[in-house]
Motif scaffolding. Structure first.
Motif, mmCIF file in Angstrom:
data_model
loop_
_atom_site.group_PDB
_atom_site.id
_atom_site.type_symbol
_atom_site.label_atom_id
_atom_site.label_comp_id
_atom_site.label_asym_id
_atom_site.label_seq_id
_atom_site.Cartn_x
_atom_site.Cartn_y
_atom_site.Cartn_z
ATOM 1 N N MET A 96 0.825 -1.211 0.000
ATOM 2 C CA MET A 96 0.000 0.000 0.000
ATOM 3 C C MET A 96 0.862 1.266 0.000
ATOM 4 S SD MET A 96 -3.223 0.911 0.143
ATOM 5 C CE MET A 96 -3.933 -0.600 0.683
ATOM 6 N N GLN A 97 1.998 1.228 0.691
ATOM 7 C CA GLN A 97 2.849 2.411 0.798
ATOM 8 C C GLN A 97 3.394 2.841 -0.558
ATOM 9 O OE1 GLN A 97 3.067 -0.352 2.574
ATOM 10 N NE2 GLN A 97 2.859 0.200 4.714
ATOM 11 N N SER A 98 3.563 1.901 -1.462
ATOM 12 C CA SER A 98 4.089 2.258 -2.773
ATOM 13 C C SER A 98 3.022 2.865 -3.686
ATOM 14 C CB SER A 98 4.708 1.036 -3.447
ATOM 15 O OG SER A 98 3.719 0.082 -3.734
ATOM 16 N N MET A 99 1.758 2.785 -3.284
ATOM 17 C CA MET A 99 0.678 3.331 -4.109
ATOM 18 C C MET A 99 0.221 4.711 -3.654
ATOM 19 S SD MET A 99 -1.846 0.158 -4.863
ATOM 20 C CE MET A 99 -1.771 -0.755 -3.349
ATOM 21 N N ILE A 100 0.592 5.138 -2.469
ATOM 22 C CA ILE A 100 0.027 6.370 -1.912
ATOM 23 C C ILE A 100 0.389 7.593 -2.741
ATOM 24 C CG2 ILE A 100 0.128 7.924 0.071
ATOM 25 C CD1 ILE A 100 0.305 5.436 1.827
ATOM 26 N N LEU A 101 1.658 7.789 -3.023
ATOM 27 C CA LEU A 101 2.077 8.994 -3.747
ATOM 28 C C LEU A 101 1.556 9.022 -5.191
ATOM 29 C CD1 LEU A 101 3.591 11.587 -3.292
ATOM 30 C CD2 LEU A 101 5.660 10.452 -4.069
ATOM 31 N N PRO A 102 1.708 7.962 -5.989
ATOM 32 C CA PRO A 102 1.149 8.007 -7.349
ATOM 33 C C PRO A 102 -0.373 8.181 -7.356
ATOM 34 C CG PRO A 102 2.642 6.147 -7.135
ATOM 35 C CD PRO A 102 2.477 6.733 -5.776
ATOM 36 N N GLU A 103 -1.036 7.611 -6.371
ATOM 37 C CA GLU A 103 -2.487 7.762 -6.277
ATOM 38 C C GLU A 103 -2.866 9.210 -6.009
ATOM 39 O OE1 GLU A 103 -5.786 5.881 -3.348
ATOM 40 O OE2 GLU A 103 -4.135 4.610 -3.991
ATOM 41 N N TYR A 104 -2.130 9.874 -5.131
ATOM 42 C CA TYR A 104 -2.393 11.284 -4.834
ATOM 43 C C TYR A 104 -2.147 12.154 -6.064
ATOM 44 C CZ TYR A 104 -2.159 15.892 -2.796
ATOM 45 O OH TYR A 104 -2.377 17.208 -2.532
ATOM 46 N N VAL A 105 -1.061 11.869 -6.774
ATOM 47 C CA VAL A 105 -0.752 12.653 -7.980
ATOM 48 C C VAL A 105 -1.857 12.489 -9.022
ATOM 49 C CG1 VAL A 105 0.855 12.847 -9.920
ATOM 50 C CG2 VAL A 105 1.737 12.639 -7.594
ATOM 51 N N ASN A 106 -2.297 11.272 -9.240
ATOM 52 C CA ASN A 106 -3.357 11.032 -10.221
ATOM 53 C C ASN A 106 -4.665 11.704 -9.817
ATOM 54 O OD1 ASN A 106 -1.736 9.528 -11.929
ATOM 55 N ND2 ASN A 106 -2.254 7.591 -10.918
ATOM 56 N N ILE A 136 -14.188 8.070 -2.407
ATOM 57 C CA ILE A 136 -14.980 6.892 -2.783
ATOM 58 C C ILE A 136 -14.242 6.069 -3.828
ATOM 59 C CG2 ILE A 136 -17.096 6.185 -3.983
ATOM 60 C CD1 ILE A 136 -18.494 8.541 -2.563
ATOM 61 N N LEU A 137 -13.659 6.729 -4.796
ATOM 62 C CA LEU A 137 -12.928 6.034 -5.853
ATOM 63 C C LEU A 137 -11.705 5.298 -5.292
ATOM 64 C CD1 LEU A 137 -12.871 5.586 -8.928
ATOM 65 C CD2 LEU A 137 -11.351 7.553 -9.078
ATOM 66 N N VAL A 138 -10.985 5.939 -4.382
ATOM 67 C CA VAL A 138 -9.797 5.301 -3.796
ATOM 68 C C VAL A 138 -10.182 4.069 -2.995
ATOM 69 C CG1 VAL A 138 -7.979 5.619 -2.081
ATOM 70 C CG2 VAL A 138 -8.384 7.372 -3.788
ATOM 71 N N TYR A 139 -11.175 4.203 -2.114
ATOM 72 C CA TYR A 139 -11.580 3.053 -1.297
ATOM 73 C C TYR A 139 -12.151 1.933 -2.150
ATOM 74 C CZ TYR A 139 -10.788 5.693 2.958
ATOM 75 O OH TYR A 139 -10.212 6.392 3.969
ATOM 76 N N ALA A 140 -12.887 2.273 -3.195
ATOM 77 C CA ALA A 140 -13.435 1.245 -4.075
ATOM 78 C C ALA A 140 -12.331 0.532 -4.834
ATOM 79 C CB ALA A 140 -14.434 1.861 -5.046
ATOM 80 N N ALA A 141 -11.331 1.276 -5.291
ATOM 81 C CA ALA A 141 -10.223 0.655 -6.025
ATOM 82 C C ALA A 141 -9.397 -0.257 -5.118
ATOM 83 C CB ALA A 141 -9.332 1.735 -6.628
ATOM 84 N N LEU A 142 -9.264 0.115 -3.863
ATOM 85 C CA LEU A 142 -8.482 -0.715 -2.943
ATOM 86 C C LEU A 142 -9.261 -1.927 -2.441
ATOM 87 C CD1 LEU A 142 -6.701 2.059 -0.858
ATOM 88 C CD2 LEU A 142 -5.730 0.646 -2.679
#
Length: 181
Positions: A135-145, A159-165
């Motif tokens: 999960m830690q490797s996805m936080i920064l790219p997810e925020y940028v997107n 909602i989109l983040v929690y649904a994707a995870l």
């Protein structure tokens, strides 16, 4: 003196029999030593939560005295912080994410579990392998997107983040259920 000792011993024996009978009636078993150990461990682990819950319904004076109940600390909490708004925000995000997860994952799980096509196993293995990314490797790219899309500080971004995870986990459960039934 011996009569009183026997009376106390009989009282303890009868109360233990009563506890065992209640457990048998409620749960349908006679407690074994391992079950007693599990009950003791559960009590030890749940006691701090019970203690905090009781303490939250006491004012400072009542807490120091050790008795009495009051709602002043809860009134102060709701007056000081926007707890009601935070609960509403959490409910909106949770309900939206669960609805999206159920809509996407159950249909995809059915497609992967029941329908057979050329690369269905490869697609399923890709989804499983994506779940292993930390999960830690996805936080920064997810925020940028999300910031590029303008979804920061909006309900639909969360909602989109929690649904994707959460979707891959429900997807795997759906595929597993297709194999059972």
């Amino acid at each position: 003196l011996q009569h009183h000792a026997r009376e106390g011993q009989a009282s303890r024996y009868s109360s233990m029999r009563l506890v065992r009978l209640a457990l048998h009636v409620l749960f349908g078993f006679w407690p074994q030593p391992i079950q007693w150990a599990g009950a003791v461990i559960a009590i030890v682990m749940l006691y701090p939560f019970w203690s905090m819950g009781i303490a939250s319904f006491r004012s400072l004076d009542q807490y120091q005295l050790g008795h009495g109940f009051s709602l002043t600390s809860w009134k102060q909490l709701f007056h000081t912080l926007p707890v009601g708004r935070q609960l509403l925000n959490s409910t909106i995000v949770t309900v939206g994410a669960i609805a999206l997860i159920l809509a996407v994952s159950t249909t995809a799980g059915y497609a992967l579990g029941v329908l057979r096509y050329r690369f269905s196993t490869v697609v399923f293995l890709l989804i499983i392998s994506a779940m292993m990314v930390p999960m830690q490797s996805m936080i920064l790219p997810e925020y940028v997107n999300l910031s590029r899309l303008g979804f920061i500080n909006h309900y639909y971004g969360a909602i989109l983040v929690y649904a994707a995870l959460g979707a891959p986990f429900v997807l795997c459960s759906s595929v597993s259920l297709c194999f059972v039934f």
